[in-house]
Design an enzyme around this catalytic site. Structure first.
Site, short mmCIF file in Angstrom:
data_model
loop_
_atom_site.label_atom_id
_atom_site.label_comp_id
_atom_site.label_asym_id
_atom_site.label_seq_id
_atom_site.Cartn_x
_atom_site.Cartn_y
_atom_site.Cartn_z
N THR A 73 -41.55 8.77 65.78
CA THR A 73 -40.18 8.78 65.26
C THR A 73 -39.24 8.10 66.27
O THR A 73 -38.39 7.28 65.89
CB THR A 73 -39.73 10.23 64.97
N ASN A 156 -49.42 7.91 54.68
CA ASN A 156 -49.77 9.26 55.13
C ASN A 156 -50.14 10.20 53.99
O ASN A 156 -50.85 11.17 54.19
CB ASN A 156 -48.64 9.87 55.96
N GLN A 184 -50.99 6.44 60.86
CA GLN A 184 -52.11 7.05 60.14
C GLN A 184 -53.35 6.15 60.12
O GLN A 184 -54.42 6.58 59.68
CB GLN A 184 -51.70 7.38 58.70
N HIS A 206 -50.29 12.71 68.40
CA HIS A 206 -50.83 13.94 67.80
C HIS A 206 -51.61 13.71 66.51
O HIS A 206 -52.26 14.63 66.01
CB HIS A 206 -49.73 14.99 67.60
N THR A 243 -37.82 10.34 83.09
CA THR A 243 -39.11 10.54 83.76
C THR A 243 -40.18 10.76 82.70
O THR A 243 -40.00 11.54 81.76
CB THR A 243 -39.03 11.76 84.71
N CYS A 331 -45.35 16.24 57.08
CA CYS A 331 -44.76 15.97 58.39
C CYS A 331 -43.25 15.79 58.31
O CYS A 331 -42.62 15.47 59.29
CB CYS A 331 -45.44 14.80 59.10
#
Ligand code: PLP
Length: 388
Positions: A73, A156, A184, A206, A243, A331
Site C-alpha cells: 500500500t 487477488n 499476488q 506478507h 530508519t 484484505c
C-alpha cells in the site's frame, strides 16, 4: 475435541515461512542502526542489503532498484503520483489509468486528485480490456503530462493473470509509465520486471510468507523516480526516509529466497491441490460457479459462487466448521458485501462469491476436509424457489 482450524485464506496473508522465522529470530539481536558507520550498524546494513538482493530476484530486478517500504500500500502511494523526476529534471504525469479490478491500494489513485484518475474496464472474462486501454491512451491529453497506467499481474480475488506484457506495449507506444502490482503474482508465477516491460513493480512481504508491514517498490532503472512519499533522513537513497524496519526486511528477504528456491515444487503441488479441490467441489455441487476457471490463473486461488448462498453467510458457515476463507477481498479491512471485481466483470453483484486460497503449507488432508465441509454447506442450501 474440536477439530483444528483449516487456513485457506493465503491471498489475505500467509503464515510466516519457517525460513523467514529463522532469519528473524537470528536477526533479533542485530540492534545496530543500519545507517551508523560503526560495526554494529554495518552488521544490520549487511543483513538488509542481503534481503534487498533476495527481494530483487523475486522481481527479476537489480538490487539497487529495490526501495523498501512498509508494504504494498505504501509502495502504491509512493509511485502513483503526478510528480516524478527524471534524474534532476521534474517530470509531470497528467493522468492515471487504473484497472477496475485493482486492489484498493491502487484503485484509490494514490496521490492523484480524483479527477485525474480513470478506470480501465475489464472484460466479462475478468481480464483488463486492452482495446479500452488503447482507446483511453489515444484520448489522453499529453499537454497535461504523461499518462500513467497501473494494472495488477494477478487478481487477488479471482487469481486471473492479467495481460501485463501486452498492456506494456500499449503504454510504451503512448509514451506512458507502467506500474504493475505483482503482490499476488510474486512467488506464484514468474515475475520479471524487464520481461513484463513494467517501469515499476510492487511486492508485499506478507503474501509470500514474510512478516506483515514490509514491501517494496521495484523500479526498472534508477533515473525515473517518483517524488518521495516520506521525507526525512534520506534513507533508501532518499526515496523513503526513516530508519529501516530491519527485522521485517530480513524476514521479507528470507521469504522471497524461499519462494524462489521452492518455486517449482511449491506451485506444481499447490496447482494439483487446487485442481483436486475444484473437481471435488463440482462433484459435490454441480451448480457451483468457479469464476475464471477457464482463464489462466495463479495456481493457488479458487473464487466461487454457490447459488443460493450469500457470501457473508457462506463465510460464517465455513468459519463455524473451522475453515478460514474469505468473501470478496478480505484484505480491505473486513469490508463484506459485493465484490468490486465481479461487478467490474459485469457479473450479477448479488452473486455472493467466496475465495479459497492455498499456500506452501496446504496438505492433501486439508483439501479432503475442505471438500467435505464444502459438500456439507452446499447440501444445506435451500432449493431455489423455496421461501426462507
Ligand atoms: N495489492 C494486492 C493485489 C493485494 O492483494 C494487497 C493485499 O492486501 C495489496 C496490494 C496491499 O498489500 P499490503 O498489505 O502489503 O499493503
Amino acid at each position: 475435541m474440536a477439530a483444528s482450524r483449516l487456513y485457506l485464506d493465503w491471498n489475505a496473508t500467509a503464515p510466516l515461512h519457517p525460513a523467514a522465522r529463522d532469519a528473524m529470530l537470528r536477526a533479533l539481536d542485530l540492534f545496530g542502526n543500519p545507517n551508523s558507520v560503526h560495526g554494529e550498524g554495518r552488521a544490520t546494513r549487511a543483513a538488509i542489503e542481503a534481503a534487498r538482493r533476495q527481494v530483487a530476484i523475486i522481481a527479476g530486478a537489480e538490487p539497487s532498484h529495490v526501495v523498501f517500504t512498509s508494504g504494498a500500500t505504501e509502495a502504491a502511494n509512493m509511485v502513483l503520483t503526478p510528480e516524478f523526476r527524471m534524474g534532476r529534471t521534474p517530470l509531470a504525469i497528467g493522468h492515471l489509468y487504473v484497472s477496475a479490478i485493482e486492489h484498493p491500494a491502487l484503485r484509490e489513485g494514490g496521490r492523484f486528485p480524483k479527477d485525474r484518475v480513470s478506470e480501465i474496464p475489464v472484460t466479462f472474462d475478468g481480464v483488463v480490456d486492452l482495446a479500452a486501454l488503447e482507446a483511453l491512451l489515444a484520448g489522453h491529453d499529453k499537454a497535461t503530462g504523461l499518462p500513467m497506467v497501473a494494472i495488477m499481474l494477478a487478481n487477488n480475488e479471482t487469481g486471473i493473470i492479467q495481460p501485463a506484457r501486452a498492456a506494456a506495449d500499449i503504454v510504451q507506444a503512448h509514451g506512458g509509465i507502467f506500474v504493475v502490482d505483482a503482490v499476488q503474482a510474486a512467488g506464484r508465477v514468474p515475475v520479471d520486471i524487464n520481461g513484463i516491460g513494467a517501469d515499476f513493480l510492487i511486492v508485499s512481504s506478507h503474501k509470500i510468507g514474510g512478516p506483515k508491514g514490509a514491501g517494496a517498490l521495484v523500479s526498472r532503472g534508477e533515473v525515473l523516480m517518483p517524488k518521495p512519499l516520506i521525507h526525512g533522513g534520506g534513507q533508501e537513497k532518499g526515496h523513503r526516509s526513516g530508519t529501516e524496519n530491519s527485522l521485517a526486511l530480513i524476514g521479507f528477504g528470507a521469504a522471497a529466497a524461499a519462494a524462489v528456491a521452492e518455486f517449482e515444487t511449491r506451485n506444481v503441488a499447490i496447482g494439483a491441490l487446487r485442481d483436486r479441490l475444484e473437481s471435488g467441489m463440482r462433484l459435490a455441487a454441480p451448480d457451483v460457479i468457479i469464476h475464471g476457471a477457464e482463464q489462466s490463473r495463479v495456481p493457488n486461488t479458487c473464487f466461487f459462487t454457490l447459488p443460493g448462498l450469500k457470501a457473508e453467510t457462506g463465510q460464517i458457515a465455513f468459519d463455524l466448521e473451522g475453515v478460514a476463507l474469505s468473501a470478496g477481498s478480505a484484505c480491505s479491512a473486513g469490508k463484506l458485501g459485493e465484490s468490486h471485481v465481479l461487478v467490474a466483470m459485469g457479473r450479477d453483484p448479488q452473486l455472493g462469491a467466496l475465495r479459497i486460497s492455498l499456500g506452501f503449507a496446504t496438505t492433501d488432508e486439508e483439501i479432503d476436509r475442505a471438500i467435505s465441509v464444502f459438500a456439507k454447506i452446499a447440501g444445506r442450501r435451500k432449493p431455489a424457489g423455496v421461501a426462507a
